[in-house]
Design a protein around this motif. Structure first.
Motif, PDB file in Angstrom:
ATOM      1  N   LYS A 450       0.594   1.250  -8.893  1.00 65.55           N
ATOM      2  CA  LYS A 450      -0.819   1.670  -8.004  1.00 65.55           C
ATOM      3  C   LYS A 450      -1.022   0.316  -7.183  1.00 65.55           C
ATOM      4  O   LYS A 450      -1.858   0.481  -6.030  1.00 65.55           O
ATOM      5  CB  LYS A 450      -2.063   1.570  -9.349  1.00 65.55           C
ATOM      6  N   LEU A 451      -0.471  -1.032  -7.769  1.00 65.89           N
ATOM      7  CA  LEU A 451      -1.010  -2.121  -6.949  1.00 65.89           C
ATOM      8  C   LEU A 451      -0.056  -3.248  -7.005  1.00 65.89           C
ATOM      9  O   LEU A 451       0.557  -3.220  -8.011  1.00 65.89           O
ATOM     10  CB  LEU A 451      -2.141  -3.165  -7.915  1.00 65.89           C
ATOM     11  N   ALA A 474       1.273   6.166   0.929  1.00 63.03           N
ATOM     12  CA  ALA A 474       1.052   7.149  -0.175  1.00 63.03           C
ATOM     13  C   ALA A 474       0.084   6.740  -1.068  1.00 63.03           C
ATOM     14  O   ALA A 474      -0.049   7.526  -1.981  1.00 63.03           O
ATOM     15  CB  ALA A 474       2.215   7.214  -0.888  1.00 63.03           C
ATOM     16  N   GLY A 475      -1.095   5.820  -0.722  1.00 64.19           N
ATOM     17  CA  GLY A 475      -2.012   5.496  -1.851  1.00 64.19           C
ATOM     18  C   GLY A 475      -1.972   4.277  -2.366  1.00 64.19           C
ATOM     19  O   GLY A 475      -3.039   4.083  -3.232  1.00 64.19           O
ATOM     20  N   GLY A 476      -1.070   3.462  -2.399  1.00 64.76           N
ATOM     21  CA  GLY A 476      -0.950   2.412  -2.851  1.00 64.76           C
ATOM     22  C   GLY A 476      -1.892   1.226  -2.490  1.00 64.76           C
ATOM     23  O   GLY A 476      -2.313   1.006  -1.435  1.00 64.76           O
ATOM     24  N   VAL A 477      -2.299   0.105  -3.358  1.00 66.56           N
ATOM     25  CA  VAL A 477      -3.025  -1.096  -3.075  1.00 66.56           C
ATOM     26  C   VAL A 477      -1.798  -2.334  -2.939  1.00 66.56           C
ATOM     27  O   VAL A 477      -1.270  -2.422  -3.699  1.00 66.56           O
ATOM     28  CB  VAL A 477      -4.012  -1.301  -3.762  1.00 66.56           C
ATOM     29  N   PHE A 478      -2.001  -2.855  -1.723  1.00 60.77           N
ATOM     30  CA  PHE A 478      -0.990  -3.992  -1.502  1.00 60.77           C
ATOM     31  C   PHE A 478      -1.899  -5.316  -1.122  1.00 60.77           C
ATOM     32  O   PHE A 478      -2.706  -5.236  -0.264  1.00 60.77           O
ATOM     33  CB  PHE A 478      -0.227  -3.753  -0.002  1.00 60.77           C
ATOM     34  N   GLY A 574      -3.142   5.048   5.999  1.00 58.08           N
ATOM     35  CA  GLY A 574      -2.840   6.062   5.289  1.00 58.08           C
ATOM     36  C   GLY A 574      -3.657   6.276   4.006  1.00 58.08           C
ATOM     37  O   GLY A 574      -4.934   6.265   4.189  1.00 58.08           O
ATOM     38  N   GLU A 575      -3.237   6.704   2.870  1.00 65.94           N
ATOM     39  CA  GLU A 575      -3.996   6.978   1.869  1.00 65.94           C
ATOM     40  C   GLU A 575      -4.716   5.797   1.043  1.00 65.94           C
ATOM     41  O   GLU A 575      -5.403   5.920   0.143  1.00 65.94           O
ATOM     42  CB  GLU A 575      -3.269   7.800   0.616  1.00 65.94           C
ATOM     43  N   GLY A 576      -3.867   4.658   1.581  1.00 66.26           N
ATOM     44  CA  GLY A 576      -4.173   3.417   0.465  1.00 66.26           C
ATOM     45  C   GLY A 576      -4.817   2.178   1.287  1.00 66.26           C
ATOM     46  O   GLY A 576      -5.327   2.627   2.379  1.00 66.26           O
ATOM     47  N   ARG A 577      -4.683   1.126   0.876  1.00 66.55           N
ATOM     48  CA  ARG A 577      -5.387  -0.419   1.405  1.00 66.55           C
ATOM     49  C   ARG A 577      -4.567  -1.417   1.369  1.00 66.55           C
ATOM     50  O   ARG A 577      -3.826  -1.584   0.323  1.00 66.55           O
ATOM     51  CB  ARG A 577      -6.783  -0.281   0.666  1.00 66.55           C
TER      52      ARG A 577
END
Ligand code: GLA
Ligand code: ZN
Length: 674
Positions: A450-451, A474-478, A574-577
């Motif tokens: 997730k992160l 795809a929604g991950g947090v980086f 996208g879906e993430g941040r």
């Protein structure tokens, strides 16, 4: 690794019977059994004894010790003994002796003191390994092969120089391409023929003027040394294809491309020597890194000292309980073995003051022996319960040796910029929350996380930016920090604005990088709270001056001509941040920031624990095993959240209980997966 011969936690370590008369061996066996030792590693440094001259080999002493070990129900990690060549070899074949970075030919002595490209070394090392494999391959006690020992030192001799040119030719094809990759028009260094290339030694003043070259030399050395390991590996596999092969790694070490090395090992093994006052998070990170090298597969703790080292500035004793605690810490983070250097303390030469299970007094009435025997008994009780269980994490830290080397050899912007320290600093924020994290290569698969955090992702190798983008999309947090995305794999700056290929993902442009001496600080000021991030924090070392290109500022600088410019940003992609930390902020900031990110991503500790208690979890066959490790020198507790049972004492707990651990105490709580 579930080994059919010994499906249990391997317990034992380096044993040097060839340093002792044979009547001592019997006594060793008695003491090993008493300590619960089930595996010995030998003969790690016995080449001179196994091959006293060019044409003579001598195995009878090894036959005898292996028989004795077998008679005592003890298994063997069989070493190939190739880490220290015999003196006759160095004397007769000087190509074996390496040349150091200052251009000095080394003399015989010490260990891992050979040129990895020496044809003599490779021929004789493989020959010895073959002989060992032929002779002992079917030995009933043989569990695993241990090739060499702590490979590492680099060589700059003429043989290596010639091999380097071949390596470059294979990598770059043409001299024009090489000139481009190393930017050789700088200071008029264009070369026209391969033979004009010399290794980056200090003989021309500074080996680090051309970072592209220095980096390639490190890669080449890692490959050359790996070829030594690989040659022995293949010789072994021809004869004993079913036995695992490993070599012991130094830990967090940038002299070799450890990811590439791990790909050639059947199981990763490493040597853990923490300093007494070293933060436990650093030790934990090293274990996690070792586990990550083979994508979560359990690793071997090949060496640790039962009591003290000899080579640190202050070789403190491990306090009562600490050896046990640190042993379980390794297991808690994925080790399936607990092994020592050394079983009997040598009485001469440089390791006579290095701790051992059997101390100089020679008997078992010592604190150290008693602690070893207690642990041996506990591990025996654990049987195969924990073997091959896995850790499951939703957070990952990207760690890369090439990036480490590139940051280390770069000239500027700040001498205090240390890649490994930055990684440790970030890791610590997760460690203190007991949020489990994998330490993985930027070229790994991130899809299960997730992160993903990548402090100082200075070098972006081909494909890395794309993988990170896909992860976030795809929604991950980086999360990444200052001095990221700056260069390519040849240490050439990506033109068009920092952070290069990460610019779009992060929604920022870094225009300038300020570098501060330690006594000068700036402030990172959160105008509005972002979760736990509120108020102001001290920051310094590097302060990047950046512009928003779609991201929003979560905090700004408080001082200097760039006061008010963003220091912490968030970009939706996208879906993430994707987050950017533009400066080296104090630990308190990372603690607040990481806590916020974990809360928002739903990442939690397996158990609520008092400060100083490390908590991890391993999983296997529908069960989970929660380790609580009390690093405090006083009792401390954890809050139990479901019915479980401590594997070490058999004590049972119910949800809501507060389980107290004694100073340096350990719990391993078994329960069904929920
Ligand atoms: C290393 C080596 C061992 C021994 C220990 C001492 O890990 O592999 O042979 O020298 O250090 O701490
Ligand atoms: Zn060499």
């Amino acid at each position: 690794m579930i080994h059919p011969k010994l499906p249990a936690i391997w317990y034992g370590g380096d044993y040097n019977p060839d340093q002792w008369p044979e009547d001592i061996w019997q006594e060793d066996m008695r003491l090993f059994r008493k300590a619960g030792i089930n595996v010995v590693t030998l003969p790690v440094f016995s080449w001179a004894k196994l091959q006293p001259s060019e044409d003579t080999y001598c195995f009878d002493w090894l036959d005898r010790i292996l028989q004795l070990v077998q008679d005592n129900g003890i298994y063997v990690c069989l070493a190939t003994s190739t880490a220290a060549q015999p003196a006759w070899m160095s004397r007769k074949y000087p190509d074996v002796l390496p040349v150091d970075i200052d251009g000095r030919k080394r003399t015989h002595g010490s260990r891992v003191n050979f040129c990895p490209n020496s044809p003599t070394y490779r021929t004789y090392a493989v020959r010895l390994t073959e002989k060992l494999a032929e002779r002992y391959g079917q030995h009933p006690s043989l569990l695993i092969w241990h090739v060499g020992n702590e490979y590492g030192p680099h060589c700059y001799c003429d043989t290596c120089a010639a091999e380097f040119r071949h390596w470059l030719r294979a990598r770059y094809g043409t001299i024009e391409e090489l000139n481009k990759r190393w930017n050789m028009s700088f200071w008029g260094h264009t070369v026209y023929e391969w033979d004009e290339i010399v290794p980056p030694t200090n003989l021309n003043g500074d080996n680090r003027c051309f970072q592209g070259m220095a980096l390639d030399y490190k890669r080449f050395m890692s490959d050359a040394i790996l070829a030594c390991y690989q040659a022995e590996y293949e010789a072994i596999k021809r004869i004993t294809p079913d036995l695992p092969v490993t070599t012991n790694i130094w830990g967090l070490f940038n002299g070799l491309d450890l990811q590439q090395w791990a790909d050639r090992m059947d199981v990763v093994s490493w040597d853990s020597y923490p300093q007494m006052n070293e933060p436990m998070s650093q030790v934990a990170m090293r274990h996690d890194y070792m586990r990550g090298l083979k994508h979560g597969q359990p690793f071997m703790l090949m060496e640790q000292t039962p009591s003290q080292q000899n080579w640190q500035p202050y070789n403190s004793l491990k306090r009562p309980g600490v050896m046990r605690l640190w042993s379980y810490q390794a297991v808690a983070r994925g080790a399936d073995t607990v092994m020592f250097f050394q079983l009997r303390r040598s009485f001469g030469a440089c390791e006579k003051y290095h701790g051992a299970v059997i101390e100089h007094v020679g008997h078992e009435e010592t604190r150290v022996f008693r602690e070893c025997a207690q642990l041996g008994a506990e591990l025996r009780e654990l049987g195969d319960t924990l073997i091959d269980s896995r850790l499951r994490h939703e957070a990952a830290l990207l760690f890369d040796i090439d990036t480490w080397n590139a940051v280390e050899i770069t000239s500027g912007p700040n001498v205090d910029l240390d890649y490994a320290k930055q990684a440790q600093k970030m890791y610590k924020a997760f460690y203190e929350l007991n949020v489990g994290m994998d330490v993985i290569s930027p070229l790994s698969d991130f899809s299960g996380y997730k992160l993903v955090v990548a402090p100082v992702l200075y070098m972006l190798k081909p494909g890395v930016a794309e993988r990170i983008e896909a992860f976030v999309k795809a929604g991950g947090v980086f999360v990444t920090t200052f001095f990221s995305g700056i260069v390519d794999e040849n240490d050439r700056v990506t033109l068009g604005g920092y952070p290069g290929h990460l610019r779009k993902l992060l929604g920022i442009w870094v225009e300038e990088i300020d570098s501060l001496p330690p006594e000068l600080k700036n402030r990172l000021v959160a105008s509005e709270p972002f979760g736990k991030v509120a108020g102001e924090y001290s920051c310094g070392m590097l302060c990047e001056l950046l512009h928003l290109e779609g991201a929003r500022a979560l905090a700004v600088y408080g001082d200097d001509f760039y006061a008010g410019m963003p220091a912490l940003t968030e970009n939706t992609y996208g879906e993430g941040r994707a987050y950017y930390v533009a400066t080296d902020a104090e630990d308190r900031f990372l603690a607040d920031f990481v806590r916020t990110l974990c809360e928002r991503s739903g990442l939690e500790a397996p158990l609520e624990a008092e400060a100083g208690i490390e908590v991890t979890q391993r999983h296997k066959e529908g069960k989970r095993y929660t380790f609580a490790l009390n690093h405090n020198a006083r009792p401390a507790g954890v809050r139990i959240d479901g019915a479980n049972r401590d594997l070490l004492t058999g004590r049972t707990f119910a949800a809501g209980d507060n389980a107290e651990l004694e100073a340096y105490g350990v719990l391993i709580l078994e329960e069904a997966e929920r």
